[in-house]
Design a protein around this motif. Structure first.
Motif: not given
Ligand code: NAD
Ligand code: UD1
Length: 342
Positions: A44-58
């Motif tokens: 996603i970052e390579s395509i958009c040049k932005i890295r969205p904030k990511f939370f890993e949980f259920d």
């Protein structure tokens, strides 16, 4: 607008995230990686040049979800997170009811509590129409009892959300997807299920690169022009665009909005196979196999509502989807080959 995308590293969620970012939306993703990989964030970052904030949980974890809402204050949620394999849902019904319903309850509870979040988009499916009385299927076609727990969860969740929307001052788009196929045109994102794919397009991709020997065409005696099942295949990038249009609609304070996302055109299994061969200049070995239980002759979407109320028209063809899917499959093979050598 800040949008919380649940299941944002999955197949449809990741493509939608790219389109959201490229249209100026601020995206926060929550995903428990039960059916995706964290590497998708890099793509996603390579395509958009932005890295969205990511939370890993259920998403079912209400404490963590509450903290995320407090911290991020999303104004909208696109709720993709859930399990989606029809066959598996028959084997493990409780797992499906639990995850799909509880994750939705958690989102609705947060929206009830945090009044800054007034907009919801929910991923429903053409599966809610069951065996059609007639085609095209429009939003007023009857909702039928589903033949499997996965489909049942979509019908139940649609009802729950509709009841919730009657008492809460929120805007909701329930989007009924037809058959998403294809991949991001860069080849960096796509669908690459572990194990044997259940669905036609990922199966075709694997046969195309020699990872599977041949395609089994499930039945050639359906009531369709060439005898094979007809479905409405929509490029995942068009589907992704549909979510941005739906958010724009919600911004108008539209209340409850239910809409199909499809192309309005049916394609048979052999038709898709031919398109794939021609698009990629390859041959796909296949043989005719018995019908798969629960399959129907034909479905395709009525598209008037999406066109008139969202301004939704498809930009991509089946041929584009076939080219993009093949490109992604080759790219993923190369990546996994390099990883295995390390
Ligand atoms: P996917 O499995 O690729 O993506 C779902 C994502 O949600 C995955 O990344 C998974 O890890 C995550 N997830 C699942 N449960 C979670 C939980 N409890 N908490 C946090 N993350 C969780 O599926 P997809 O094809 O992208 O589908 C997205 C949505 O669209 C699903 O709700 C699916 O039922 C619906 N849908 C899909 C199709 C299709 O053909 N792909 C058709 C109609 C509807
Ligand atoms: C499937 C899901 C449905 C979901 C939809 C959205 C099932 C039974 N249904 O629908 O709930 O909403 O995806 O994407 O999984 N086919 C073959 N060979 C294969 C695989 C499929 O011939 O190896 C045929 C099928 O018989 C069907 C067509 O291809 O005619 C499409 O099948 P599939 O991709 O699994 O999608 P659906 O069954 O339409």
């Amino acid at each position: 607008m800040k949008v919380l995308v649940t299941g944002g590293l999955g197949y449809i969620g990741s493509h939608t995230t790219t389109v959201l970012l490229q249209n100026g939306f601020d995206v926060v993703i929550v995903d428990n990686l039960s059916n995706s990989k964290v590497d998708v964030l890099d793509s996603i970052e390579s395509i958009c040049k932005i890295r969205p904030k990511f939370f890993e949980f259920d998403v079912q974890d209400k404490e963590k979800l509450d903290a995320l809402f407090e911290e991020e204050k999303p104004e909208a949620v696109i709720h993709f997170a859930g399990f989606k394999a029809v066959g598996e849902s028959c084997q493990k019904p409780l797992m499906y009811y639990e995850n799909n319903l509880n994750s939705t309850f958690a989102i609705l509870e947060m929206m009830q509590k945090h009044k800054f979040c007034r907009n919801l988009v929910f991923s429903s499916s053409a599966t809610v129409y069951g065996v059609p009385d007639s085609v095209p299927l429009t939003e007023s076609s009857p909702i039928k009892d589903a033949t499997n727990p996965y489909g049942q969860t979509k019908i139940m969740i649609e009802k729950i959300i509709q009841d919730f929307a009657k008492v809460e001052d929120i805007n909701v788009a329930i989007l009924r997807y037809f058959n998403p196929i294809g991949a991001h045109p860069t080849g960096l994102l796509g669908e690459d299920p572990n194990g044997l794919p259940n669905n036609l397009f990922p199966y075709l991709n694997k046969v195309a690169v020699g990872a599977l020997p041949k395609l089994n065409v499930f039945g050639d005696d359906y009531n369709t022009p060439d005898g094979t099942g007809v479905r409405d295949y929509i490029h995942v990038m068009d589907l992704a665009k549909g979510h941005v249009l739906a958010l724009n609609k919600l911004k108008e304070n539209c209340g409850l909005f239910v809409c199909n996302l499809g192309t309005g055109k049916g394609t048979s299994v052999l038709g898709l196979l031919k398109a794939y061969e021609e698009a990629n200049n390859i041959e796909i070995p296949y043989s005719i196999a018995p019908r798969r239980d629960g399959d129907i002759d034909e479905n395709y979407a009525g598209t008037e509502k999406a066109k008139n109320e969202l301004g939704f028209v498809c930009d991509y063809s089946i041929v584009d989807a076939c080219k993009d899917g093949y490109r992604f499959q080759i790219y993923s093979q190369i990546v996994s080959h390099i990883k295995n050598q390390k």
